[in-house]
Write an enzyme that holds these catalytic residues in place. Structure first.
Site, mmCIF file in Angstrom:
data_model
loop_
_atom_site.group_PDB
_atom_site.id
_atom_site.type_symbol
_atom_site.label_atom_id
_atom_site.label_comp_id
_atom_site.label_asym_id
_atom_site.label_seq_id
_atom_site.Cartn_x
_atom_site.Cartn_y
_atom_site.Cartn_z
ATOM 1 C CG ASP A 264 -22.924 11.185 33.808
ATOM 2 O OD1 ASP A 264 -21.839 11.538 34.312
ATOM 3 O OD2 ASP A 264 -23.989 11.235 34.447
ATOM 4 C CG ASP B 60 -29.155 14.169 30.640
ATOM 5 O OD1 ASP B 60 -29.678 13.860 29.563
ATOM 6 O OD2 ASP B 60 -28.352 13.434 31.258
ATOM 7 C CG ASN C 228 -26.679 12.494 25.964
ATOM 8 O OD1 ASN C 228 -26.429 13.345 25.128
ATOM 9 N ND2 ASN C 228 -27.819 12.450 26.603
ATOM 10 C CB ALA D 15 -23.062 7.295 23.880
ATOM 11 C CB SER D 16 -20.370 5.506 28.990
ATOM 12 O OG SER D 16 -20.348 6.828 29.491
HETATM 13 P P1 13P Z 1 -23.896 6.888 30.037
HETATM 14 O O1 13P Z 1 -24.399 6.343 31.322
HETATM 15 O O2 13P Z 1 -23.647 5.790 29.033
HETATM 16 O O3 13P Z 1 -22.688 7.745 30.207
HETATM 17 O O4 13P Z 1 -25.047 7.806 29.402
HETATM 18 C C1 13P Z 1 -25.214 9.132 29.808
HETATM 19 C C2 13P Z 1 -26.485 9.720 29.325
HETATM 20 O O5 13P Z 1 -27.163 9.226 28.463
HETATM 21 C C3 13P Z 1 -26.899 10.976 29.950
HETATM 22 O O6 13P Z 1 -28.159 11.389 29.523
HETATM 23 O O1 G3H Z 2 -28.611 9.669 32.058
HETATM 24 C C1 G3H Z 2 -28.356 10.077 33.144
HETATM 25 C C2 G3H Z 2 -27.102 10.783 33.491
HETATM 26 O O2 G3H Z 2 -26.035 9.892 33.572
HETATM 27 C C3 G3H Z 2 -27.289 11.608 34.731
HETATM 28 O O3 G3H Z 2 -27.264 10.808 35.857
HETATM 29 O O4 G3H Z 2 -29.345 11.438 37.040
HETATM 30 O O5 G3H Z 2 -27.459 10.331 38.257
HETATM 31 O O6 G3H Z 2 -27.259 12.702 37.503
HETATM 32 P P1 G3H Z 2 -27.893 11.366 37.268
HETATM 33 ZN ZN ZN Z 3 -29.488 9.745 29.042
#
Ligand code: 13P
Ligand code: G3H
Ligand code: ZN
Length: 323
Positions: free
Chosen positions: A270, A93, A268, A227-228
């Site tokens: 997270d 990612d 996506n 997309a959360s």
């Molecule tokens: P969120 O922070 O909206 O969950 O997005 C996650 C994401 O785009 C990871 O690449």
């Molecule tokens: O878009 C980012 C993801 O939420 C990953 O987050 O870089 O803190 O692991 P991170």
């Molecule tokens: Zn992202």
């Protein structure tokens, strides 16, 4: 060099083809630890959904790259033991350099994102093409990005978002050879996506930009980051048990449902998982102050995560019951 094929993983090509044909989006869930991985796999096996296991460079540092590879192998074995046929991709990612993408491909990733969205159009094309040329030698798929999302991802950060310019997408895809394209239509990373104090004031995503990109790239897989949905029930639980999240809002689920039926093949998520885990742990701590066995709070957190992912697959992305 470890090939993802030897680990039982797949790239995203067939996954996206099926998602495009059947009008749903494949979930891309980030993981950093065992409980998150267990929740993702259990939820996707239970709902018969394909899944993209997403690892950021921060996750790679946190969890150790060797351990991560074995965790992904473990996930494949879990699926086999459950007699499930769901495909699993292991995806980098927000890769921010050619070297990082190469390193991930060498350690068994089946897909990588090269995020050149902060560069000029020409520099973004150059870097993305360099990654594609290497990745395609090993049948690894590549996601590029055009347009900038607000928010912070590891070292990549932006104050404001810049929507994707649909006039650039054809040339970008043609020149780079990418397999999918992340676009910016009003989402952002994290739990504070909109500067509003009421849910009713959340603006619509720019579906007009998405439609224009679809027209210019017929049948080409589009990716939505950020997309959360920031479930308000979890925000309330966190705040009730000592947290302090103010005006935390995400993308309404009905908008994601609409996007998942279009050319958006990968969504996506997270932050929602982080919220569910944090809420469940805070609640456990508050209700059981004498407890100090990590299984007693990580277990409920894992259960909350699994429920969240099952809900996403069934009711938001439409990826359930596909395998
Ligand atoms: P969120 O922070 O909206 O969950 O997005 C996650 C994401 O785009 C990871 O690449
Ligand atoms: O878009 C980012 C993801 O939420 C990953 O987050 O870089 O803190 O692991 P991170
Ligand atoms: Zn992202």
């Amino acid at each position: 060099m470890v090939s993802y094929k030897d680990l039982g993983l797949v790239n995203t090509k067939k996954m996206f083809k099926k998602a495009m044909k059947e009008g749903y989006a494949v979930p891309a869930y980030n993981f950093n630890n065992m409980e998150q991985l267990q929740a993702i796999i259990r939820a996707c096996v239970e709902t018969r959904s394909p899944v993209i296991l997403q690892v950021s460079s921060g996750a790679r540092k946190y969890a150790d790259q060797t351990l991560l590879r074995y965790m992904a192998m473990g996930a494949v074995e879990m699926v086999k033991v459950a007699k499930s046929k769901i495909p699993i991709a292991l995806h980098l990612d927000h890769g921010d350099s050619y070297e990082l993408c190469v390193s991930c491909i060498k350690s068994g990733f089946s897909s990588v994102m090269i995020d050149g969205s902060h560069l000029s159009f020409e520099e973004n094309i150059k870097l993305t093409k360099q990654v594609v040329d290497y990745a395609h030698k090993y049948d690894v798929t590549v996601e590029g990005e055009l347009g900038v999302l607000a928010g912070i991802e590891d070292d990549v950060q932006a104050e404001v978002s810049h929507y994707t310019d649909p006039a650039q997408v054809e040339e970008f895809v043609k020149q780079t050879g990418v397999d999918s394209l992340a676009i910016s239509i009003g989402t952002s990373h994290g739990a504070y996506k909109f500067k509003v104090s009421r849910q009713e004031d959340i603006p619509e995503l720019r579906f007009d930009i998405l439609e224009e990109c679809e027209k210019r790239l017929p049948g080409f897989p589009i990716v939505l980051h950020g997309a959360s949905s920031v479930p308000q029930e979890w925000v309330e639980i966190i705040n009730k048990y000592g947290g302090k999240l103010e005006n935390a809002f995400g993308v309404p689920e009905e908008q994601l449902r609409k996007a998942a039926k279009s050319a958006v093949c990968k969504i996506n998520i997270d932050s929602d998982g982080r919220l569910a885990m944090t809420g469940a742990i805070r609640k456990c701590f508050a209700e059981n102050p004498k407890e100090f066995d990590p299984r007693k709070y990580l277990g409920p957190a894992r259960d909350a995560l699994m429920q969240l992912y099952m809900h996403k697959n069934r009711n938001v992305l439409g990826s359930a019951d596909r395998y």
